[in-house]
Design a protein around this motif. Sequence first.
Motif, PDB file in Angstrom:
ATOM      1  N   GLN A  86      97.007 137.688  95.991  1.00 40.02           N
ATOM      2  CA  GLN A  86      98.483 137.628  95.937  1.00 40.02           C
ATOM      3  C   GLN A  86      99.099 138.993  96.244  1.00 40.02           C
ATOM      4  O   GLN A  86     100.071 139.096  96.981  1.00 40.02           O
ATOM      5  CB  GLN A  86      98.924 137.140  94.554  1.00 40.02           C
ATOM      6  CG  GLN A  86     100.433 137.091  94.365  1.00 40.02           C
ATOM      7  CD  GLN A  86     100.957 138.300  93.614  1.00 40.02           C
ATOM      8  OE1 GLN A  86     100.389 138.705  92.609  1.00 40.02           O
ATOM      9  NE2 GLN A  86     102.030 138.876  94.097  1.00 40.02           N
ATOM     10  N   HIS A  87      98.509 140.068  95.691  1.00 42.07           N
ATOM     11  CA  HIS A  87      99.034 141.412  95.982  1.00 42.07           C
ATOM     12  C   HIS A  87      99.014 141.677  97.487  1.00 42.07           C
ATOM     13  O   HIS A  87      99.994 142.168  98.053  1.00 42.07           O
ATOM     14  CB  HIS A  87      98.193 142.485  95.276  1.00 42.07           C
ATOM     15  CG  HIS A  87      98.523 142.650  93.820  1.00 42.07           C
ATOM     16  ND1 HIS A  87      98.862 143.842  93.253  1.00 42.07           N
ATOM     17  CD2 HIS A  87      98.559 141.750  92.809  1.00 42.07           C
ATOM     18  CE1 HIS A  87      99.081 143.686  91.946  1.00 42.07           C
ATOM     19  NE2 HIS A  87      98.889 142.413  91.660  1.00 42.07           N
ATOM     20  N   LEU A  88      97.890 141.324  98.138  1.00 43.81           N
ATOM     21  CA  LEU A  88      97.760 141.560  99.578  1.00 43.81           C
ATOM     22  C   LEU A  88      98.783 140.742 100.361  1.00 43.81           C
ATOM     23  O   LEU A  88      99.435 141.240 101.275  1.00 43.81           O
ATOM     24  CB  LEU A  88      96.359 141.167 100.065  1.00 43.81           C
ATOM     25  CG  LEU A  88      95.218 142.141  99.803  1.00 43.81           C
ATOM     26  CD1 LEU A  88      93.978 141.689 100.567  1.00 43.81           C
ATOM     27  CD2 LEU A  88      95.605 143.544 100.250  1.00 43.81           C
ATOM     28  N   ALA A 127     103.115 147.775  90.201  1.00 38.90           N
ATOM     29  CA  ALA A 127     102.917 147.832  88.755  1.00 38.90           C
ATOM     30  C   ALA A 127     102.498 146.451  88.284  1.00 38.90           C
ATOM     31  O   ALA A 127     103.174 145.460  88.554  1.00 38.90           O
ATOM     32  CB  ALA A 127     104.213 148.247  88.073  1.00 38.90           C
ATOM     33  N   CYS A 128     101.352 146.354  87.610  1.00 39.38           N
ATOM     34  CA  CYS A 128     100.848 145.035  87.206  1.00 39.38           C
ATOM     35  C   CYS A 128      99.845 145.189  86.079  1.00 39.38           C
ATOM     36  O   CYS A 128      99.080 146.147  86.036  1.00 39.38           O
ATOM     37  CB  CYS A 128     100.181 144.361  88.413  1.00 39.38           C
ATOM     38  SG  CYS A 128      99.577 142.712  88.039  1.00 39.38           S
ATOM     39  N   GLY A 129      99.857 144.239  85.155  1.00 48.04           N
ATOM     40  CA  GLY A 129      98.946 144.300  84.009  1.00 48.04           C
ATOM     41  C   GLY A 129      97.755 143.370  84.158  1.00 48.04           C
ATOM     42  O   GLY A 129      96.951 143.242  83.236  1.00 48.04           O
ATOM     43  N   THR A 161      94.298 141.308  86.008  1.00 43.43           N
ATOM     44  CA  THR A 161      92.933 141.697  86.355  1.00 43.43           C
ATOM     45  C   THR A 161      92.732 141.549  87.857  1.00 43.43           C
ATOM     46  O   THR A 161      93.084 140.529  88.438  1.00 43.43           O
ATOM     47  CB  THR A 161      91.906 140.828  85.604  1.00 43.43           C
ATOM     48  OG1 THR A 161      92.179 139.460  85.890  1.00 43.43           O
ATOM     49  CG2 THR A 161      92.001 141.046  84.108  1.00 43.43           C
ATOM     50  N   HIS A 162      92.178 142.585  88.470  1.00 39.74           N
ATOM     51  CA  HIS A 162      92.031 142.608  89.927  1.00 39.74           C
ATOM     52  C   HIS A 162      90.624 143.000  90.316  1.00 39.74           C
ATOM     53  O   HIS A 162      89.882 143.550  89.507  1.00 39.74           O
ATOM     54  CB  HIS A 162      93.020 143.607  90.534  1.00 39.74           C
ATOM     55  CG  HIS A 162      94.433 143.349  90.138  1.00 39.74           C
ATOM     56  ND1 HIS A 162      94.950 143.819  88.957  1.00 39.74           N
ATOM     57  CD2 HIS A 162      95.415 142.631  90.723  1.00 39.74           C
ATOM     58  CE1 HIS A 162      96.209 143.420  88.836  1.00 39.74           C
ATOM     59  NE2 HIS A 162      96.514 142.687  89.894  1.00 39.74           N
ATOM     60  N   VAL A 163      90.303 142.769  91.582  1.00 39.77           N
ATOM     61  CA  VAL A 163      89.006 143.182  92.120  1.00 39.77           C
ATOM     62  C   VAL A 163      88.998 144.707  92.253  1.00 39.77           C
ATOM     63  O   VAL A 163      90.049 145.356  92.134  1.00 39.77           O
ATOM     64  CB  VAL A 163      88.755 142.521  93.497  1.00 39.77           C
ATOM     65  CG1 VAL A 163      88.650 141.008  93.350  1.00 39.77           C
ATOM     66  CG2 VAL A 163      89.866 142.884  94.481  1.00 39.77           C
TER      67      VAL A 163
HETATM   68 ZN   LIG Z   1      98.467 142.023  89.743  1.00 39.40          ZN
END
Ligand SMILES: [Zn+2]
Length: 402
Positions: A105-107, A199-201, A203-205
């Motif tokens: 989603q970020h990408l 800015a995000c809380g 969990t990501h790769v």
């Molecule tokens: Zn995120």
Amino acid sequence: MTERLYYHDSFLGEFPATVLEVVPGTRPGIVLDRTAFYPTSGGQLFDTGSLQSEKGSLRVAEVAEDDRGRILHLVEGDGLPPGTQIRGEIDGARRRDHMQQHSGQHLLSAAFIRIFGWETISFHMGDECCSIDLSTSNLNPQQIEEAETLANDIVLEDRPVDIRFVSREEAQRLGLRKIPPAEREQLRLIDIRDFDLTACGGTHVTRTGQIGAILLRKTEKVKQGGRVEFVCGTRAVRTAGRDFRTLTEAAGLVSGHIWELPEQIRKLQANAKTLHKSHKDLLEEVASFHANQLLDQTPEHNRPKVLVEVFANRDLEYVKLLAQRAVRQGTAICLFASTSATPAVVFAQSAGQPHHMGALMKEALAALGGRGGGSQDLAQGGPERIDSLDRVLEALAARVRE
Ligand SMILES: [Zn+2]
């Protein structure tokens, strides 16, 4: 306050912790001093897993943050007394899936910003599919493909994804697009090297290659703009597999290749339309002959002929057609009924006759139950009972013959 271990390491699957308190409820909410479990927030779904202690294993069915900022591990069964040492274990496959969806989603959001300047207004992660709402209502397939291509290029480049903690001032200096409302002094940033800083809380790769693939699917207009559905990673493979099986089954039905399906379906639709038209023409022709036959069989030449018929194997459509033909091809009153799967009653009279079919229908249905009505010359109804149909029709026929 619980130490959020997932803030620093998304791949941490097991951890020791101590129970701080238990919030009672249908599913007790266990609060720990530290946790790797992610509570639902920011569009991302909660983790599941288990809490193991000397007393056995408790299943964590849901994880939520309450309005006091406590992370509640909602467990099946009784809670654990404060002070209990536990070992938490996260469902790894579910976590990996969420990391893939969320990082994808970020990408994707960054790709839409970079190419078209469209902000992501909201993100939703479902069990099947994810979606983002964009600040535009004009999405066309080419634009979707462009954003999908760029996002997948960044996946292939396997860029590092770093977690950074910065002050609000520093975030501003870094040119962060959206700075969240002032809750904490420190902001947690997800930095996709030279591509996106958010800015995000969640969990990501740790590298974009772990996302696997980003597959865009449905787009639709929504109140706040345009919605794009997508799936990433293992979920993309699973979804593509299911699509393929569905298409293969459909292609088998038309004995074609899956890529020929739209063409084959268009042909079938055209064929069905032609058949429907020819069926309708034939039905009208048959009804015309049938009406003449019924008129010929009925004596009484100087007065309107009263035709009373109950058809066991004809549907409402045909019985109505027949009645309409009969009252046009002769001077007649038709009291017809069908006792097929959906029983029906149709009354019709030639123009200029003194009776009222709608009123007769009400009378018939008063005896038979059901609903219906109509005009002076044509009425139809659906009776509830058909056992006394002949008797009711004959009684009405006797009246109109007078
Ligand atoms: Zn995120």
